[in-house]
Design an enzyme around this catalytic site. Structure first.
Site, PDB file in Angstrom:
ATOM      1  N   HIS A 258       0.842  -1.202   0.000  1.00 30.06           N
ATOM      2  CA  HIS A 258       0.000   0.000   0.000  1.00 30.06           C
ATOM      3  C   HIS A 258       0.877   1.251   0.000  1.00 30.06           C
ATOM      4  O   HIS A 258       1.053   1.922   1.020  1.00 30.06           O
ATOM      5  CB  HIS A 258      -0.949  -0.011   1.202  1.00 30.06           C
ATOM      6  CG  HIS A 258      -2.016  -1.056   1.099  1.00 30.06           C
ATOM      7  ND1 HIS A 258      -1.929  -2.265   1.755  1.00 30.06           N
ATOM      8  CD2 HIS A 258      -3.175  -1.079   0.392  1.00 30.06           C
ATOM      9  CE1 HIS A 258      -3.008  -2.984   1.467  1.00 30.06           C
ATOM     10  NE2 HIS A 258      -3.779  -2.302   0.644  1.00 30.06           N
ATOM     11  N   ASP A 299      -5.963   5.249  -0.741  1.00 27.20           N
ATOM     12  CA  ASP A 299      -5.210   4.570   0.337  1.00 27.20           C
ATOM     13  C   ASP A 299      -4.230   5.519   1.031  1.00 27.20           C
ATOM     14  O   ASP A 299      -3.206   5.067   1.560  1.00 27.20           O
ATOM     15  CB  ASP A 299      -4.438   3.369  -0.233  1.00 27.20           C
ATOM     16  CG  ASP A 299      -5.234   2.078  -0.160  1.00 27.20           C
ATOM     17  OD1 ASP A 299      -6.113   1.973   0.716  1.00 27.20           O
ATOM     18  OD2 ASP A 299      -5.001   1.180  -0.993  1.00 27.20           O
TER      19      ASP A 299
END
Length: 524
Positions: A258, A299
């Site tokens: 991420h 994210d």
């Protein structure tokens, strides 16, 4: 990535080196860094020197494997990128001074706040004494004052009890006015001229996201906003767009999975689906802006530990958001904290009502990326499919939620050589979480346990029961995605099932061998 042999042929460019023609040949699979070193060596420039590549008309050329070829009659020139001009030095000095002044100003504001609260406490204490309250009431007021003092003392520290886990987020929303600015300013974010080959590749799911540096990915994102007409439609200041993208990049952490490259991967897939599904003809410009911006922000500041960990560990995020999509709520909060900075507000020139509509829609899409809501969102979309109406606001809203979900988990749509490294990154992040969960005595999901999971077991179920059903559902509305997006998923499923059969056969052979050795030992 193409199937033709021409994609493997070396590329030749011609340079003007001290008035002489220098031919440079490199593989199309070279990285931009390798090509830059080759150009430096060919032009008698030190290896680590920052350089610019300029054509005969003075235009900048992007240094990457897809750069346009030239001829001996149209030479490129390699120029050292000088940054020591007086004007630039002065601008840099002024910028540093401004940042220092801002830090001092912020420190003084904190002192002023403490002084103001202390004065107010003193007034309250005086008032208690002057009004001669009863002993019980006086003690109650003193306790309240003590709590206020303790809160001021601990201001900026952890607000919760020691049983809660700090999530180490870049943003601490208990500190009023604390916002993150990009550490780099716009002048160090160069403008790349994307080749026509790159521009066309950007529109396809086969785009290889591993060959690009951060500045190049920023340029690609900037190009998407211009190409879709969003800069013109929403009257965005181009410099503000650059600053906003820099702030976005700075607020993705260096997690194995991420991270900013994942952000770019999801955004590029969204841009590709917009072109592949002809969404510009079916949705509004506002919808386009919502889709791309939500993908870019989806994210932000991800800590590398999922919602299950946040909730089980009782982290600050889980407590703040009442165990309801704590990460996705945090991504939204950071996104709009960045947009609240005037220098990064790409929506500064639209009406307040329009911004309110954009904000709510972007939040809706980012919250939809919580996989805990996967079944709910997909079922809702399936119910609307038979009579889908692009003029129906609820139908379009549901479609946008499904599109961002597709893009968020679309790695297996890409070619194997692009997709498989992402799986390695994801498993590395999973194993980091499961190791921490074991050390903290928290429940561990089997698909995250390094002692139980393999690549095939990690992917087969996810592809068969999550990816293929979702993309096949979208395919009913956009049949053109079958060959380019759905078939690669089926191929990927078959690939991992073959790997699992090989693993199972090897395990069975090893088991029989062990049993045979055991029986042989008993006979002796």
């Amino acid at each position: 990535m193409g199937s033709s042999s021409s994609s493997y042929a070396p590329k030749t460019v011609y340079l003007d080196v001290d008035g002489k023609v220098q031919r440079v040949i490199f593989s199309r699979h070279c990285s931009p860094c390798d090509i830059k070193e080759l150009l430096c060596s060919s032009s008698n420039i030190a290896r680590n020197t920052a350089i610019l590549l300029i054509d005969s008309e003075g235009a900048l050329i992007s240094i990457d494997p897809t750069m346009p070829a030239n001829t001996p009659n149209n030479l490129y020139k390699v120029m050292p990128h000088s940054t020591n001009q007086g004007g630039e030095k002065e601008d840099m000095f002024q910028n540093v001074l401004s940042q220092v002044a801002e830090q001092f100003s912020r420190a003084f504001r904190i002192n002023e706040l403490k002084t103001e609260v202390t004065n107010r406490l003193a007034v309250l204490e005086k008032k208690v004494e002057l009004e001669g309250l009863k002993v019980v009431e006086i003690e109650k007021c003193k306790n309240d004052l003590k709590k206020l003092r303790d809160e001021m003392t601990s201001r900026g520290g952890v607000r919760y009890e020691h049983t809660l886990v700090n999530c180490n987020c870049k943003y601490n929303f208990t500190d009023d006015g604390k916002k993150l600015s990009p550490r780099r300013d716009v002048p160090s974010y160069p403008k790349y001229t994307l080749s026509q080959e790159t521009i066309e590749a950007l529109k396809k799911p086969t785009f290889d996201v591993w060959h690009w540096e951060h500045n190049e990915m920023l340029s690609c994102l900037e190009y998407m906003y211009h190409d879709l007409g969003l800069v013109k439609e929403f009257n965005m200041n181009p410099i503000t767009l650059k600053r906003w993208l820099l702030a976005i990049q700075e607020n993705y952490r260096d997690n194995p999975f991420h991270n900013f490259r994942h952000c770019f991967c999801v955004s590029q897939m969204m841009y590709g689906m917009i072109h592949l599904c002809n969404l510009k003809e079916r949705l509004t410009m506002t919808d386009m802006c919502i889709l791309v911006t939500a993908a870019v922000c989806h994210d932000l500041d991800h800590p590398g530990y999922n919602n299950t960990y946040q909730i089980n560990a009782r982290t600050e995020l889980a407590v703040r958001y009442n165990d309801i999509s704590p990460l996705e709520n945090h991504h939204c909060a950071v996104a709009f904290q960045i947009l609240s900075m005037p220098e990064c507000n790409i929506f500064a020139n639209i009406e307040p009502d329009s911004f309110k509509q954009l904000r709510q829609a972007i939040i809706t899409l980012i919250l939809a990326t919580d996989m805990a809501r996967h079944g709910e969102i997909l079922d809702s979309f399936k119910q609307k499919l038979d009579n889908f109406d692009f003029s129906n606001e609820e139908h379009v809203k549901c479609l946008k939620m499904v599109l961002i979900k597709c893009c968020d988990i679309s790695n297996e749509v890409r070619p194997t050589e692009v997709a498989e490294p992402w799986l390695d990154c994801l498993l590395e992040e999973y194993f980091m979480q499961s190791d921490r969960e074991k050390s903290e005595g928290l429940p561990v999901a089997p698909f995250m346990d390094r002692e139980k999971v393999t690549k095939p077991t990690a992917q087969i179920g996810f592809i068969k029961f999550v990816l293929i059903p979702m993309f096949e559902t979208v395919m009913k509305l956009f049949p053109q995605i079958e060959e380019i997006m759905v078939q690669p998923l089926r191929d990927s499923r078959d690939h991992y099932e073959e790997l699992k059969q090989i693993d199972d056969a090897m395990s069975e052979t090893q088991k029989k061998k062990t049993e045979s050795m055991s029986l042989g030992g008993k006979k002796k």
